[in-house]
Design a protein around this motif. Structure first.
Motif, PDB file in Angstrom:
ATOM      1  N   ILE A  65       0.824  -1.357  -0.064  1.00  0.00           N
ATOM      2  CA  ILE A  65       0.019   0.007   0.102  1.00  0.00           C
ATOM      3  C   ILE A  65       0.827   1.177   0.181  1.00  0.00           C
ATOM      4  O   ILE A  65       0.728   2.220  -0.663  1.00  0.00           O
ATOM      5  CB  ILE A  65      -0.860   0.016   1.337  1.00  0.00           C
ATOM      6  N   GLY A  66       1.741   1.163   0.937  1.00  0.00           N
ATOM      7  CA  GLY A  66       2.792   2.322   0.889  1.00  0.00           C
ATOM      8  C   GLY A  66       3.301   2.515  -0.626  1.00  0.00           C
ATOM      9  O   GLY A  66       3.566   3.838  -0.946  1.00  0.00           O
ATOM     10  N   THR A  67       4.047   1.603  -1.139  1.00  0.00           N
ATOM     11  CA  THR A  67       4.436   1.659  -2.643  1.00  0.00           C
ATOM     12  C   THR A  67       3.465   2.086  -3.339  1.00  0.00           C
ATOM     13  O   THR A  67       3.782   3.051  -4.284  1.00  0.00           O
ATOM     14  CB  THR A  67       5.080   0.225  -2.778  1.00  0.00           C
ATOM     15  N   LEU A  68       2.184   1.546  -3.554  1.00  0.00           N
ATOM     16  CA  LEU A  68       1.301   2.282  -4.330  1.00  0.00           C
ATOM     17  C   LEU A  68       1.020   3.686  -4.138  1.00  0.00           C
ATOM     18  O   LEU A  68       0.711   4.451  -5.119  1.00  0.00           O
ATOM     19  CB  LEU A  68      -0.120   1.499  -4.174  1.00  0.00           C
ATOM     20  N   LEU A  69       1.026   4.224  -3.004  1.00  0.00           N
ATOM     21  CA  LEU A  69       0.852   5.485  -2.542  1.00  0.00           C
ATOM     22  C   LEU A  69       2.073   6.542  -3.138  1.00  0.00           C
ATOM     23  O   LEU A  69       1.863   7.586  -3.838  1.00  0.00           O
ATOM     24  CB  LEU A  69       0.617   5.816  -1.038  1.00  0.00           C
ATOM     25  N   LEU A  70       3.126   5.880  -3.073  1.00  0.00           N
ATOM     26  CA  LEU A  70       4.359   6.479  -3.544  1.00  0.00           C
ATOM     27  C   LEU A  70       4.368   6.560  -5.176  1.00  0.00           C
ATOM     28  O   LEU A  70       4.418   7.653  -5.750  1.00  0.00           O
ATOM     29  CB  LEU A  70       5.810   5.944  -3.109  1.00  0.00           C
ATOM     30  N   ARG A  76       1.586   6.783  -6.731  1.00  0.00           N
ATOM     31  CA  ARG A  76       0.464   7.625  -7.275  1.00  0.00           C
ATOM     32  C   ARG A  76       1.161   8.936  -6.946  1.00  0.00           C
ATOM     33  O   ARG A  76       0.771   9.760  -7.892  1.00  0.00           O
ATOM     34  CB  ARG A  76      -0.789   7.384  -6.292  1.00  0.00           C
ATOM     35  N   ILE A  77       1.752   9.386  -6.036  1.00  0.00           N
ATOM     36  CA  ILE A  77       2.162  10.769  -5.772  1.00  0.00           C
ATOM     37  C   ILE A  77       3.088  11.085  -6.931  1.00  0.00           C
ATOM     38  O   ILE A  77       3.227  12.100  -7.631  1.00  0.00           O
ATOM     39  CB  ILE A  77       2.984  10.839  -4.501  1.00  0.00           C
TER      40      ILE A  77
END
Length: 173
Positions: A94-99, A101-102
């Motif tokens: 999830i953290g990787t996907l958020l990064l 997306r940013i």
């Protein structure tokens, strides 16, 4: 009076508006390009990091262990099954996907700025004569107003010219 005459004098306009607009457009284009390149670079970094972890899972195992200790879920069991590694993997994903997306947001914003800059540049180049006409009409209307106040032309002539000016300004956008 010819509406295409240029009435600007050095005392009225010390800075060339065209040069200022060109410099502003160039700056905006560079900001858009920088944002796009920033997003591409960090998106590539994240993908390369993930690729390395998938090629060498033993390095990922150590990271998962560190995160399970950090999150204090080292001995988490649900119905007899250890869930600490699964939970850490989900959190890291999830953290990787958020990064991602940013960083993709930076690419999208930069591309939008570039597109708008190019479109406004094409629009301004296509209609630069209209912009000059409006600027010249502003100056001419101010001169007509001063002539009307001085009594050289009638107030009615000034008002007719002003009304025509507003119609042309509205029609040119």
């Amino acid at each position: 009076m010819n509406q295409y005459d240029n009435f600007s004098s050095p005392s009225e306009s010390p800075v060339n508006i065209g040069t200022l607009m060109l410099a502003t457009r160039l700056f905006i284009t560079l900001v858009g390009l920088g944002m796009t390149l920033f997003g591409i670079k960090y998106t590539l970094d994240i993908f390369l990091l993930l690729y390395d972890y998938l090629q060498k899972p033993e390095t990922l195992t150590a990271i998962i262990e560190k995160w399970s200790v950090l999150l204090n879920i080292k001995e988490l069991f649900v119905n007899g099954y250890p869930m600490d590694k699964l939970l850490v993997t989900v959190i890291l994903a999830i953290g990787t996907l958020l990064l991602l997306r940013i960083t993709l947001g930076f690419i999208q914003a930069g591309a939008g700025i570039l597109t708008n800059s190019i479109n406004s540049s094409n629009f301004n180049n296509g209609n630069s004569a209209d912009g000059k006409v409006i600027i010249n009409l502003d100056a001419k209307l101010a001169k007509l107003k001063s002539l009307s106040e001085q009594g050289f032309i009638s107030k009615q002539a000034y008002e007719e010219a002003r009304d025509k000016y507003w119609v042309q300004k509205i029609m040119n956008g």
